[in-house]
Design a protein around this motif. Structure first.
Motif, PDB file in Angstrom:
ATOM      1  N   LEU A   1       0.845  -1.196   0.000  1.00  0.00           N
ATOM      2  CA  LEU A   1       0.000   0.000   0.000  1.00  0.00           C
ATOM      3  C   LEU A   1       0.878   1.243   0.000  1.00  0.00           C
ATOM      4  N   VAL A   2       0.852   2.016  -1.103  1.00  0.00           N
ATOM      5  CA  VAL A   2       1.529   3.300  -1.155  1.00  0.00           C
ATOM      6  C   VAL A   2       0.473   4.334  -1.497  1.00  0.00           C
ATOM      7  N   PHE A   3       0.264   5.316  -0.619  1.00  0.00           N
ATOM      8  CA  PHE A   3      -0.823   6.269  -0.822  1.00  0.00           C
ATOM      9  C   PHE A   3      -0.494   7.253  -1.929  1.00  0.00           C
ATOM     10  N   ARG A   4      -1.527   7.821  -2.531  1.00  0.00           N
ATOM     11  CA  ARG A   4      -1.334   8.897  -3.499  1.00  0.00           C
ATOM     12  C   ARG A   4      -1.016  10.185  -2.774  1.00  0.00           C
ATOM     13  N   GLU A   5      -0.686  11.224  -3.560  1.00  0.00           N
ATOM     14  CA  GLU A   5      -0.183  12.439  -2.929  1.00  0.00           C
ATOM     15  C   GLU A   5      -1.246  13.198  -2.185  1.00  0.00           C
TER      16      GLU A   5
ATOM     17  N   LEU B   1      -7.565  -4.888   2.709  1.00  0.00           N
ATOM     18  CA  LEU B   1      -6.334  -4.436   2.030  1.00  0.00           C
ATOM     19  C   LEU B   1      -6.573  -4.221   0.541  1.00  0.00           C
ATOM     20  N   GLU B   2      -7.245  -5.201  -0.119  1.00  0.00           N
ATOM     21  CA  GLU B   2      -7.444  -5.076  -1.558  1.00  0.00           C
ATOM     22  C   GLU B   2      -8.346  -3.893  -1.887  1.00  0.00           C
ATOM     23  N   TYR B   3      -9.365  -3.661  -1.022  1.00  0.00           N
ATOM     24  CA  TYR B   3     -10.280  -2.550  -1.290  1.00  0.00           C
ATOM     25  C   TYR B   3      -9.574  -1.212  -1.158  1.00  0.00           C
ATOM     26  N   CYS B   4      -8.690  -1.109  -0.145  1.00  0.00           N
ATOM     27  CA  CYS B   4      -7.997   0.168   0.048  1.00  0.00           C
ATOM     28  C   CYS B   4      -6.999   0.427  -1.069  1.00  0.00           C
TER      29      CYS B   4
ATOM     30  N   TRP C   1      -1.032  -6.876  11.580  1.00  0.00           N
ATOM     31  CA  TRP C   1      -0.089  -7.325  10.562  1.00  0.00           C
ATOM     32  C   TRP C   1       0.406  -6.202   9.661  1.00  0.00           C
ATOM     33  N   HIS C   2      -0.447  -5.213   9.344  1.00  0.00           N
ATOM     34  CA  HIS C   2      -0.137  -4.338   8.215  1.00  0.00           C
ATOM     35  C   HIS C   2       0.091  -2.879   8.546  1.00  0.00           C
ATOM     36  N   LEU C   3      -0.159  -2.425   9.789  1.00  0.00           N
ATOM     37  CA  LEU C   3      -0.068  -0.976  10.041  1.00  0.00           C
ATOM     38  C   LEU C   3       1.376  -0.491   9.991  1.00  0.00           C
TER      39      LEU C   3
ATOM     40  N   SER D   1     -15.387  -6.326  15.130  1.00  0.00           N
ATOM     41  CA  SER D   1     -14.187  -5.659  14.626  1.00  0.00           C
ATOM     42  C   SER D   1     -12.987  -6.579  14.679  1.00  0.00           C
ATOM     43  N   ASP D   2     -13.209  -7.886  14.476  1.00  0.00           N
ATOM     44  CA  ASP D   2     -12.105  -8.842  14.541  1.00  0.00           C
ATOM     45  C   ASP D   2     -11.176  -8.695  13.343  1.00  0.00           C
ATOM     46  N   GLY D   3     -11.754  -8.445  12.158  1.00  0.00           N
ATOM     47  CA  GLY D   3     -10.939  -8.315  10.951  1.00  0.00           C
ATOM     48  C   GLY D   3     -10.026  -7.108  11.002  1.00  0.00           C
ATOM     49  N   LEU D   4     -10.546  -5.993  11.532  1.00  0.00           N
ATOM     50  CA  LEU D   4      -9.723  -4.778  11.606  1.00  0.00           C
ATOM     51  C   LEU D   4      -8.607  -4.924  12.623  1.00  0.00           C
ATOM     52  N   ARG D   5      -8.855  -5.677  13.673  1.00  0.00           N
ATOM     53  CA  ARG D   5      -7.804  -5.867  14.670  1.00  0.00           C
ATOM     54  C   ARG D   5      -6.631  -6.630  14.064  1.00  0.00           C
ATOM     55  N   ARG D   6      -6.955  -7.653  13.251  1.00  0.00           N
ATOM     56  CA  ARG D   6      -5.870  -8.404  12.621  1.00  0.00           C
ATOM     57  C   ARG D   6      -5.156  -7.570  11.569  1.00  0.00           C
ATOM     58  N   PHE D   7      -5.891  -6.696  10.878  1.00  0.00           N
ATOM     59  CA  PHE D   7      -5.275  -5.793   9.885  1.00  0.00           C
ATOM     60  C   PHE D   7      -4.269  -4.872  10.558  1.00  0.00           C
ATOM     61  N   VAL D   8      -4.634  -4.347  11.739  1.00  0.00           N
ATOM     62  CA  VAL D   8      -3.734  -3.455  12.464  1.00  0.00           C
ATOM     63  C   VAL D   8      -2.518  -4.223  12.959  1.00  0.00           C
TER      64      VAL D   8
END
Lengths: 188, 132
Positions: free
Chosen positions: A22-26, A103-106, A51-53, A42-49
């Motif tokens: 994930l690389v954000f735009r400007e 992740l894919e949606y973002c 592994w990926h934050l 909010s189990d999915g978001l906890r795992r996202f934070v």
């Protein structure tokens, strides 16, 4: 891998941190994550934070990433953008979603494509200096040669301009500046 | 060493640089309201530790300008950097209030938070029926 303690300690290696996608735009400036610590929605978001934050913050050091916990019951992510002096905010709902879906949606919404990342990572081949193919511009045809092997005419050197002006005047009586330049370019 | 403290030029060398955040937009929380138009805001930034390779939170506290005086102590607030700073210390101004501490509204469903047990059960059952 230093300090092999804690759960999933390979998250703290530089190879893993550089492997983020994930690389954000400007336009994106702020990314806030809202979730609850104990509810099962909010189990999915906890795992996202988990592994990926760290990967996101390593690839985008100019973006502020904030976690806001235990305020609201539904989990969501917001992106605040600045474009042409206008502020917009985008909300992404994450109720009962898994981490790879988030992740894919973002990436589709707000991230750069893989081609753009490759294009920006390539270096310019016209550069010279340390770490490049040529160490100095004197190696290129048509440029001024290295003054170590072929000294410049006297009116362009600081030694004669500052402290040996008498000898410069004597040289200028015999040749003009343009003639000295022409001799420099025509000689070997 | 008291002789050296009296030299007036040395105060410039001992001045530490102001801790400023390098963002143009940020999210923070209001701590204190000193005047009608000034608020103190706390902003969090994540910084990398070189040895552990972990991110730790570092907080910055500074003063901001609030034109309409629409924020209270404890609100969560969006903050923007000004082109021309007003005084020597106020570089930021408050743009928007995201969450008010009196009534917290869920931005996705649009409903207020309530603390009755019956309403919480109804809200959760409705959401589970929609997504299952």
């Amino acid at each position: 891998m230093p300090f092999k303690k804690g759960p999933a300690s390979w998250r703290r290696t530089i190879d893993y941190l550089k492997g983020g996608t994930l690389v954000f735009r400007e336009k994106v400036k702020v990314c806030t994550i809202n979730y609850h610590e104990t509810l099962p929605e909010s189990d999915g978001l906890r795992r996202f934070v988990f592994w990926h934050l760290a990967q996101i913050q390593y690839k985008n050091p100019q973006v502020q990433c904030v976690q806001l916990k235990n305020i609201v019951k539904t989990p969501f992510i917001t992106f605040h953008t600045l474009e042409d002096d206008k502020i917009n905010s985008i909300y992404v709902n994450c109720y009962k979603k898994k981490e790879h879906e988030i992740l894919e949606y973002c990436e589709k919404l707000v991230g750069k494509t893989a081609e753009e990342i490759e294009r920006e990572a390539q270096t310019n081949q016209a550069n010279f200096g340390q770490g490049c193919s040529r160490y100095c511009i004197c190696l290129v045809e048509g440029q001024v040669a290295c003054p170590r092997y072929k000294p410049l005419p006297e009116f362009m050197r600081g030694k004669y301009l500052l402290s040996k002006q008498d000898e410069l005047e004597e040289i200028r009586k015999t040749k003009s500046d343009e003639q000295a330049l022409a001799e420099y370019w025509n000689s070997k | 060493m008291r002789v050296f403290k009296q030299i007036p030029g040395l105060a410039l060398l001992r001045k530490r640089p102001q801790n400023q955040i390098p963002f143009s937009l940020a999210v923070g929380q209001v701590i204190k309201s000193s005047d009608a138009t000034t608020r103190e805001v706390k902003v969090i930034k994540m910084e990398l530790d070189d040895y552990l390779k972990m991110y730790f939170n570092k907080s910055f506290v500074f003063e901001t300008v609030d034109k309409n005086s629409s924020s209270k102590k404890g609100d969560i607030v969006l903050v923007r950097k000004l082109d021309k700073p007003l005084t020597q210390k106020k570089f930021f101004s408050i743009e928007k209030v995201l969450f008010q501490i009196d009534n917290i509204i869920d931005p996705i469903t649009g409903k207020k938070i309530s603390h009755d047990q019956d309403e919480i059960k109804k809200h959760l059952e409705q959401l589970s029926q929609l997504y299952n």
